[in-house]
Scaffold this motif. Structure first.
Motif, PDB file in Angstrom:
ATOM      1  N   ARG A   5       0.880  -1.163   0.000  1.00 53.65           N
ATOM      2  CA  ARG A   5       0.000   0.000   0.000  1.00 53.65           C
ATOM      3  C   ARG A   5       0.928   1.226   0.000  1.00 53.65           C
ATOM      4  NH1 ARG A   5      -5.213  -0.176   1.324  1.00 53.65           N
ATOM      5  NH2 ARG A   5      -5.081   1.795   2.487  1.00 53.65           N
ATOM      6  N   ILE A   6       0.988   1.903  -1.145  1.00 54.41           N
ATOM      7  CA  ILE A   6       2.038   2.900  -1.394  1.00 54.41           C
ATOM      8  C   ILE A   6       1.502   4.323  -1.267  1.00 54.41           C
ATOM      9  CG2 ILE A   6       3.659   3.779  -3.129  1.00 54.41           C
ATOM     10  CD1 ILE A   6       3.483   0.912  -4.414  1.00 54.41           C
ATOM     11  N   VAL A   7       2.241   5.149  -0.523  1.00 55.33           N
ATOM     12  CA  VAL A   7       2.066   6.593  -0.588  1.00 55.33           C
ATOM     13  C   VAL A   7       3.230   7.151  -1.397  1.00 55.33           C
ATOM     14  CG1 VAL A   7       2.273   8.751   0.715  1.00 55.33           C
ATOM     15  CG2 VAL A   7       0.678   6.992   1.477  1.00 55.33           C
ATOM     16  N   PHE A   8       2.913   7.976  -2.379  1.00 50.63           N
ATOM     17  CA  PHE A   8       3.938   8.569  -3.247  1.00 50.63           C
ATOM     18  C   PHE A   8       4.053  10.056  -2.941  1.00 50.63           C
ATOM     19  CE2 PHE A   8       5.584  10.693  -6.973  1.00 50.63           C
ATOM     20  CZ  PHE A   8       6.608   9.845  -7.391  1.00 50.63           C
ATOM     21  N   MET A   9       5.298  10.547  -2.807  1.00 48.79           N
ATOM     22  CA  MET A   9       5.557  11.964  -2.557  1.00 48.79           C
ATOM     23  C   MET A   9       6.490  12.514  -3.636  1.00 48.79           C
ATOM     24  SD  MET A   9       6.237  11.895   1.558  1.00 48.79           S
ATOM     25  CE  MET A   9       5.286  10.841   2.650  1.00 48.79           C
ATOM     26  N   GLY A  10       6.060  13.592  -4.290  1.00 48.43           N
ATOM     27  CA  GLY A  10       6.888  14.197  -5.327  1.00 48.43           C
ATOM     28  C   GLY A  10       6.236  15.444  -5.861  1.00 48.43           C
ATOM     29  N   VAL A  84       4.429   1.414   2.817  1.00 47.22           N
ATOM     30  CA  VAL A  84       5.688   1.889   2.234  1.00 47.22           C
ATOM     31  C   VAL A  84       5.442   3.262   1.610  1.00 47.22           C
ATOM     32  CG1 VAL A  84       5.311   0.773  -0.032  1.00 47.22           C
ATOM     33  CG2 VAL A  84       7.646   1.301   0.729  1.00 47.22           C
ATOM     34  N   GLN A  85       6.442   4.135   1.693  1.00 47.77           N
ATOM     35  CA  GLN A  85       6.367   5.463   1.082  1.00 47.77           C
ATOM     36  C   GLN A  85       7.511   5.638   0.096  1.00 47.77           C
ATOM     37  OE1 GLN A  85       4.186   7.993   4.650  1.00 47.77           O
ATOM     38  NE2 GLN A  85       6.407   7.906   4.676  1.00 47.77           N
ATOM     39  N   VAL A  86       7.181   6.176  -1.088  1.00 50.87           N
ATOM     40  CA  VAL A  86       8.162   6.413  -2.147  1.00 50.87           C
ATOM     41  C   VAL A  86       8.289   7.924  -2.340  1.00 50.87           C
ATOM     42  CG1 VAL A  86       8.776   5.994  -4.560  1.00 50.87           C
ATOM     43  CG2 VAL A  86       7.481   4.263  -3.273  1.00 50.87           C
ATOM     44  N   VAL A  87       9.504   8.438  -2.258  1.00 51.51           N
ATOM     45  CA  VAL A  87       9.746   9.881  -2.360  1.00 51.51           C
ATOM     46  C   VAL A  87      10.637  10.159  -3.568  1.00 51.51           C
ATOM     47  CG1 VAL A  87      10.623  11.924  -1.169  1.00 51.51           C
ATOM     48  CG2 VAL A  87       9.610  10.048   0.159  1.00 51.51           C
ATOM     49  N   VAL A  88      10.192  11.078  -4.430  1.00 50.62           N
ATOM     50  CA  VAL A  88      10.966  11.454  -5.619  1.00 50.62           C
ATOM     51  C   VAL A  88      10.893  12.964  -5.792  1.00 50.62           C
ATOM     52  CG1 VAL A  88      11.316  11.123  -8.097  1.00 50.62           C
ATOM     53  CG2 VAL A  88      10.353   9.251  -6.724  1.00 50.62           C
ATOM     54  N   PRO A  94      10.169  15.109   8.011  1.00 51.65           N
ATOM     55  CA  PRO A  94      10.422  14.938   9.440  1.00 51.65           C
ATOM     56  C   PRO A  94      10.329  13.460   9.813  1.00 51.65           C
ATOM     57  CG  PRO A  94       8.206  15.766   9.072  1.00 51.65           C
ATOM     58  CD  PRO A  94       8.884  15.768   7.731  1.00 51.65           C
ATOM     59  N   GLU A  95      10.962  13.111  10.903  1.00 51.52           N
ATOM     60  CA  GLU A  95      11.004  11.712  11.325  1.00 51.52           C
ATOM     61  C   GLU A  95       9.607  11.131  11.529  1.00 51.52           C
ATOM     62  OE1 GLU A  95      13.217   8.913  14.697  1.00 51.52           O
ATOM     63  OE2 GLU A  95      13.663  11.058  14.545  1.00 51.52           O
ATOM     64  N   VAL A  96       8.672  11.944  12.031  1.00 46.56           N
ATOM     65  CA  VAL A  96       7.319  11.463  12.277  1.00 46.56           C
ATOM     66  C   VAL A  96       6.657  10.976  10.990  1.00 46.56           C
ATOM     67  CG1 VAL A  96       6.226  13.740  12.006  1.00 46.56           C
ATOM     68  CG2 VAL A  96       5.151  12.001  13.445  1.00 46.56           C
ATOM     69  N   VAL A  97       7.119  11.475   9.836  1.00 53.32           N
ATOM     70  CA  VAL A  97       6.570  11.050   8.543  1.00 53.32           C
ATOM     71  C   VAL A  97       7.323   9.851   7.984  1.00 53.32           C
ATOM     72  CG1 VAL A  97       6.201  11.729   6.137  1.00 53.32           C
ATOM     73  CG2 VAL A  97       5.637  13.316   7.984  1.00 53.32           C
ATOM     74  N   TRP A  98       8.661   9.925   7.948  1.00 53.57           N
ATOM     75  CA  TRP A  98       9.378   8.834   7.286  1.00 53.57           C
ATOM     76  C   TRP A  98       9.408   7.540   8.091  1.00 53.57           C
ATOM     77  CZ3 TRP A  98      13.797   7.134   9.772  1.00 53.57           C
ATOM     78  CH2 TRP A  98      14.566   8.048  10.500  1.00 53.57           C
ATOM     79  N   ARG A  99       9.176   7.625   9.385  1.00 53.28           N
ATOM     80  CA  ARG A  99       9.133   6.410  10.193  1.00 53.28           C
ATOM     81  C   ARG A  99       7.746   5.745  10.199  1.00 53.28           C
ATOM     82  NH1 ARG A  99      13.407   4.728  12.972  1.00 53.28           N
ATOM     83  NH2 ARG A  99      14.997   6.216  13.695  1.00 53.28           N
ATOM     84  N   LEU A 100       6.774   6.380   9.599  1.00 59.09           N
ATOM     85  CA  LEU A 100       5.388   5.918   9.720  1.00 59.09           C
ATOM     86  C   LEU A 100       5.119   4.531   9.118  1.00 59.09           C
ATOM     87  CD1 LEU A 100       2.807   7.047  10.998  1.00 59.09           C
ATOM     88  CD2 LEU A 100       2.249   8.054   8.783  1.00 59.09           C
ATOM     89  N   PRO A 101       5.483   4.255   7.860  1.00 59.43           N
ATOM     90  CA  PRO A 101       5.113   2.959   7.280  1.00 59.43           C
ATOM     91  C   PRO A 101       5.982   1.806   7.781  1.00 59.43           C
ATOM     92  CG  PRO A 101       6.301   4.262   5.669  1.00 59.43           C
ATOM     93  CD  PRO A 101       6.128   5.142   6.865  1.00 59.43           C
ATOM     94  N   PHE A 106      11.456   5.167   1.196  1.00 60.80           N
ATOM     95  CA  PHE A 106      12.688   5.284   0.405  1.00 60.80           C
ATOM     96  C   PHE A 106      12.569   6.395  -0.626  1.00 60.80           C
ATOM     97  CE2 PHE A 106      10.401   2.239  -2.348  1.00 60.80           C
ATOM     98  CZ  PHE A 106      10.718   2.675  -3.634  1.00 60.80           C
ATOM     99  N   ASN A 107      13.733   6.900  -0.998  1.00 64.21           N
ATOM    100  CA  ASN A 107      13.860   8.025  -1.920  1.00 64.21           C
ATOM    101  C   ASN A 107      14.583   7.563  -3.180  1.00 64.21           C
ATOM    102  OD1 ASN A 107      15.547  10.445  -3.025  1.00 64.21           O
ATOM    103  ND2 ASN A 107      14.063  11.436  -1.723  1.00 64.21           N
ATOM    104  N   LEU A 108      14.166   8.113  -4.318  1.00 65.55           N
ATOM    105  CA  LEU A 108      14.930   7.950  -5.557  1.00 65.55           C
ATOM    106  C   LEU A 108      15.690   9.243  -5.794  1.00 65.55           C
ATOM    107  CD1 LEU A 108      15.589   6.428  -8.275  1.00 65.55           C
ATOM    108  CD2 LEU A 108      13.746   7.803  -9.257  1.00 65.55           C
ATOM    109  N   HIS A 109      17.021   9.139  -5.894  1.00 58.29           N
ATOM    110  CA  HIS A 109      17.859  10.320  -6.125  1.00 58.29           C
ATOM    111  C   HIS A 109      18.580  10.159  -7.453  1.00 58.29           C
ATOM    112  CE1 HIS A 109      19.881  13.968  -4.847  1.00 58.29           C
ATOM    113  NE2 HIS A 109      21.033  13.441  -5.212  1.00 58.29           N
TER     114      HIS A 109
END
Length: 315
Positions: A5-10, A84-88, A94-101, A106-109
């Protein structure tokens, strides 16, 4: 295999390509987070991010938080129940967000980490004359682009690449790496590698007016790399000075001809068809440029409508 179940951030177009690949793969995107709408253009009308436009077209749930620590935003994010959260190309979380799932964030750089951490890795790889770059996925931690590496893949930087062409190639490579990363996470088959900081680390500094200005006293190859590394956006620029006239001119395309000469560095030389700028070890031949208030034009088009004196120079 665990169901994702994916949350996408970009935010920008680069991120859209990755989100589209995830959706087309049939993976479940339970929500999308992108930047708040911003005024743009002469009318200062609110402009949607590229990711927002895609999310709306696909009917994906959408959040646009201004404050990533806002309790209402955190509650809405938790309600999506992502694992899981995908960040691009987004912003520092903040830690409260990235530690949630449960399965991580993870980030694509768009670089081969640890090289070119920061805001503009594609631009700086070309500006610095690199011959290869790539993309990296890594689990986010409390610093910028420093987390444990999951996957990376390389590509060659051609001498005629600009940021536009490399952007598109890295986006395609990024699709492959993100999808493979998601498969590994779903299978519980992730072996991360810490980032090892050895030798000189190059930084992908945020671009601004000052570091986009050209200095024609540098070696011609460095000037050429800066022009293509800033094309098509945000674009290299310089002042063109002719008598009392002084224009801030954008330069989109050029070539470099290396040769010995005894001419004055910075001289703006024109013929009926060509514009050359003298550098210490040769000439920058301008192909496409833009004067203030005019459209982007080829050099010959500019010369059809403008005339420059023999004393014309750049600075």
């Amino acid at each position: 295999m665990e169901s994702l179940r994916i949350v996408f951030m970009g935010t920008p177009e680069f991120a859209v390509g990755i989100l589209e690949a995830i959706v087309q793969q049939g993976l479940q995107v339970v929500g999308v987070i992108t930047a708040a709408d911003k005024p743009a253009g002469r009318g200062q009308q609110l402009k949607f991010s590229a990711v927002k436009e895609y999310a709306l077209a696909q009917g994906l749930p959408l959040l646009q938080p201004i404050n990533l620590k806002d309790p209402d935003f955190i509650a809405a994010l938790e309600a999506w129940n992502a694992n899981v959260q995908v960040v691009v190309a987004f912003r520092m979380l903040p830690e409260v967000v990235w530690r949630l799932p449960k399965l991580g964030t993870f980030n694509l750089h768009a670089s081969l980490l640890p090289q070119y951490r920061g805001a503009a890795p594609i631009h700086w790889a070309i500006i610095n004359g690199e011959t290869e770059t790539g993309v990296t996925t890594f689990f986010i931690d409390d610093k910028i682009d420093t987390g444990a590496i999951i996957l990376s893949k390389k590509t060659v930087i051609d001498t005629e690449d600009n940021t536009g062409s490399l952007h598109d190639r890295l986006m395609e490579l990024g699709k492959e790496v993100v999808l493979e990363t998601l498969v590994r996470i779903a299978q519980g088959d992730v072996a991360t590698v810490p980032q090892i900081e050895t030798g000189e680390l190059k930084t992908a500094y945020k671009l601004n007016k000052e570091n986009c200005q050209l200095d024609f006293h540098r070696k011609g190859k460095d000037v050429y790399n800066q022009i293509r590394g800033l094309s098509p956006f945000p674009t290299a620029w310089c002042y063109v000075v002719d008598g009392e006239m002084r224009w801030a001119v954008k330069i989109y395309e050029a070539t470099f001809v290396e040769t010995q000469h005894s001419e004055v560095v910075g001289h703006w030389k024109t013929t009926k068809k060509e514009i050359d700028i003298v550098v210490p070890d040769g000439y920058i031949k301008i192909k496409v440029l833009q004067f203030p208030g005019k459209k982007k034009m080829k050099a010959q088009e500019v010369l059809n409508g403008m005339h420059f004196s023999p004393q014309c120079r750049v600075e």
